[in-house]
Design an enzyme around this catalytic site. Structure first.
Site, PDB file in Angstrom:
ATOM      1  CG  ASP A  10      -1.664  -0.811   0.843  1.00 63.06           C
ATOM      2  OD1 ASP A  10      -2.559  -1.556  -0.214  1.00 63.06           O
ATOM      3  OD2 ASP A  10      -2.263  -1.589   2.057  1.00 63.06           O
ATOM      4  CE  LYS A  32      -4.106  -6.405  -0.163  1.00 67.08           C
ATOM      5  NZ  LYS A  32      -4.402  -5.205  -0.291  1.00 67.08           N
ATOM      6  CG  ASP A  59      -7.525  -5.825  -3.190  1.00 71.33           C
ATOM      7  OD1 ASP A  59      -9.249  -5.770  -3.748  1.00 71.33           O
ATOM      8  OD2 ASP A  59      -6.731  -5.381  -2.168  1.00 71.33           O
ATOM      9  CG  LEU A  60      -7.897  -3.866  -9.537  1.00 70.33           C
ATOM     10  CD1 LEU A  60      -7.931  -3.309 -11.075  1.00 70.33           C
ATOM     11  CD2 LEU A  60      -6.833  -2.350  -8.986  1.00 70.33           C
ATOM     12  CE  LYS A  61     -11.062  -5.271  -1.692  1.00 68.62           C
ATOM     13  NZ  LYS A  61      -9.903  -4.353  -1.548  1.00 68.62           N
ATOM     14  CG  HIS A  63     -19.805  -4.801  -8.146  1.00 66.93           C
ATOM     15  ND1 HIS A  63     -19.984  -4.770  -6.336  1.00 66.93           N
ATOM     16  CD2 HIS A  63     -21.602  -5.433  -8.592  1.00 66.93           C
ATOM     17  CE1 HIS A  63     -21.589  -4.931  -6.339  1.00 66.93           C
ATOM     18  NE2 HIS A  63     -21.804  -5.224  -7.458  1.00 66.93           N
ATOM     19  CG  ASP A  64     -19.751  -2.215 -14.844  1.00 68.37           C
ATOM     20  OD1 ASP A  64     -20.458  -2.295 -14.862  1.00 68.37           O
ATOM     21  OD2 ASP A  64     -18.791  -0.925 -14.467  1.00 68.37           O
ATOM     22  N   PRO A  66     -22.071  -8.093 -16.225  1.00 69.35           N
ATOM     23  CG  PRO A  66     -23.055 -10.455 -16.069  1.00 69.35           C
ATOM     24  CD  PRO A  66     -23.473  -8.384 -15.647  1.00 69.35           C
ATOM     25  CG  ASN A  67     -20.567  -7.400 -21.799  1.00 71.99           C
ATOM     26  OD1 ASN A  67     -19.662  -8.231 -23.066  1.00 71.99           O
ATOM     27  ND2 ASN A  67     -20.466  -6.234 -22.900  1.00 71.99           N
ATOM     28  CB  THR A  68     -18.520  -3.911 -17.807  1.00 70.94           C
ATOM     29  OG1 THR A  68     -20.148  -3.326 -18.717  1.00 70.94           O
ATOM     30  CG2 THR A  68     -17.747  -2.904 -17.479  1.00 70.94           C
ATOM     31  CB  THR A 119     -13.757  -6.321   7.602  1.00 73.01           C
ATOM     32  OG1 THR A 119     -12.138  -5.704   7.142  1.00 73.01           O
ATOM     33  CG2 THR A 119     -13.180  -8.324   7.110  1.00 73.01           C
ATOM     34  N   GLY A 210       0.624  -6.037   5.600  1.00 74.37           N
ATOM     35  CA  GLY A 210       0.555  -4.787   5.480  1.00 74.37           C
ATOM     36  C   GLY A 210       1.461  -4.211   6.283  1.00 74.37           C
ATOM     37  NE  ARG A 211      -1.824  -0.857   8.389  1.00 77.72           N
ATOM     38  CZ  ARG A 211      -3.496  -0.503   8.980  1.00 77.72           C
ATOM     39  NH1 ARG A 211      -3.524   0.544   9.271  1.00 77.72           N
ATOM     40  NH2 ARG A 211      -3.875  -0.985   8.131  1.00 77.72           N
TER      41      ARG A 211
HETATM   42  O1  C5P Z   1      -1.505  -3.233   7.011  1.00 79.86           O
HETATM   43  P1  C5P Z   1      -2.639  -4.279   7.143  1.00 79.86           P
HETATM   44  O2  C5P Z   1      -1.728  -5.794   7.435  1.00 79.86           O
HETATM   45  O3  C5P Z   1      -3.548  -3.350   7.991  1.00 79.86           O
HETATM   46  O4  C5P Z   1      -2.861  -4.532   5.753  1.00 79.86           O
HETATM   47  C1  C5P Z   1      -4.105  -4.877   5.220  1.00 79.86           C
HETATM   48  C2  C5P Z   1      -4.540  -5.312   3.180  1.00 79.86           C
HETATM   49  O5  C5P Z   1      -5.333  -5.960   3.728  1.00 79.86           O
HETATM   50  C3  C5P Z   1      -4.901  -3.660   2.565  1.00 79.86           C
HETATM   51  O6  C5P Z   1      -4.359  -3.945   1.839  1.00 79.86           O
HETATM   52  C4  C5P Z   1      -6.387  -3.810   3.007  1.00 79.86           C
HETATM   53  O7  C5P Z   1      -7.164  -3.130   1.492  1.00 79.86           O
HETATM   54  C5  C5P Z   1      -6.691  -5.591   2.934  1.00 79.86           C
HETATM   55  N1  C5P Z   1      -8.065  -5.718   3.611  1.00 79.86           N
HETATM   56  C6  C5P Z   1      -8.562  -5.660   4.950  1.00 79.86           C
HETATM   57  N2  C5P Z   1      -9.566  -6.523   5.148  1.00 79.86           N
HETATM   58  C7  C5P Z   1     -10.042  -7.185   3.732  1.00 79.86           C
HETATM   59  C8  C5P Z   1     -10.281  -6.298   2.753  1.00 79.86           C
HETATM   60  C9  C5P Z   1      -8.541  -6.227   2.412  1.00 79.86           C
HETATM   61  O8  C5P Z   1      -7.063  -5.457   5.300  1.00 79.86           O
HETATM   62  N3  C5P Z   1     -11.502  -7.236   4.437  1.00 79.86           N
END
Ligand code: C5P
Length: 237
Positions: A10, A32, A59-61, A63-64, A66-68, A119, A210-211
């Protein structure tokens, strides 16, 4: 399937992410790439990271209609990424269209993973704002079953939900799980957290971290600690 640790890169710019990945030298972790970096730098950032030898979860999630989604997935398949995702709430029809678009001419394709309920959404928002009947657990399991019906590979969920997802959809249905923290690390904005070791015991296939890695004093050591706990199932203090 072999378990793996995916580092959530990130970062806001190419320079930041490249400096970070250079720290790993010959080691090439699975990474990711999310909307922040992709929208800032465009698809070329994916090609460049791929060229460095990393596996990529884009990770672009999507949602549109089906054709798109089918056509967008076709474009993503040409980027040669290893994993992509979409919102399961787009329906079975949308997920099937995504699979079709994602499948390359030679029959290969990246793994396709579904987001169930984000979440960030709480029980009150689910029932009062979105007017969805059923508990969060029921909704998540329902979405996971739709993903299975559509033939996609798995879902993103909390490690705490992984067992229920596997019970409902089978052991080979992939659980990709964020919300990971070491015993001694900060929670940040994650509410329900699990250590890499516990995630390993809970049957998760991939953890997204991530962090705890990107902001560690020694990111390479933090990554190796994740691998030690999650992939090799060894607890650390
Ligand atoms: O820094 P951290 O470990 O919290 O990062 C978790 C990664 O997972 C982030 O890129 C966050 O957007 C992603 N994520 C999440 N919870 C979700 C879906 C994706 O934390 N339900």
């Amino acid at each position: 399937m072999k378990k793996d640790v995916i580092i959530a890169c990130d970062f806001p710019s190419k320079n930041d992410v490249m400096d970070f990945l250079d720290l790993f030298g010959k080691e090439k972790p699975f990474v990711k790439i999310g909307m922040e970096l992709f929208y800032a730098e465009g698809p070329d950032i994916v090609r460049q990271i791929k060229k460095k030898g990393h596996k990529i979860f884009l990770d672009l999630k999507l949602h549109d209609i089906p054709n798109t989604v089918e056509r967008a997935m076709r474009s993503l398949s040409l980027l040669d990424v290893d994993m992509v995702n979409l919102h399961t709430s787009g329906t079975v029809k949308m997920m099937q269209a995504a699979l079709k678009g994602l499948t390359r001419e030679d029959g290969t394709r990246p793994l396709l993973i579904g987001v169930t309920q984000l979440t960030s959404i709480n029980d009150q928002e689910l029932s009062e704002e979105l007017m969805i009947n059923g508990t969060m657990d029921e909704v998540v399991i329902n979405y996971a079953k739709l993903a299975l019906t559509a033939g996609i590979d798995g879902v993103v969920c909390s490690p705490l939900e992984a067992e229920k997802v596997k019970n409902a959809c089978g052991a080979s249905f992939i659980a990709v799980t964020p919300g990971i923290r070491f015993k001694d690390s900060k929670k940040d904005d994650q509410a329900r957290i699990t250590t890499p070791y516990d995630a390993s015991k809970m049957g998760c296939d991939y953890i997204v971290v991530g962090r705890p890695i990107t902001q560690a004093d020694d990111p390479v050591a933090a990554y190796r600690r994740c691998v030690h706990e999650f992939v090799y199932g060894k607890e650390t203090e």
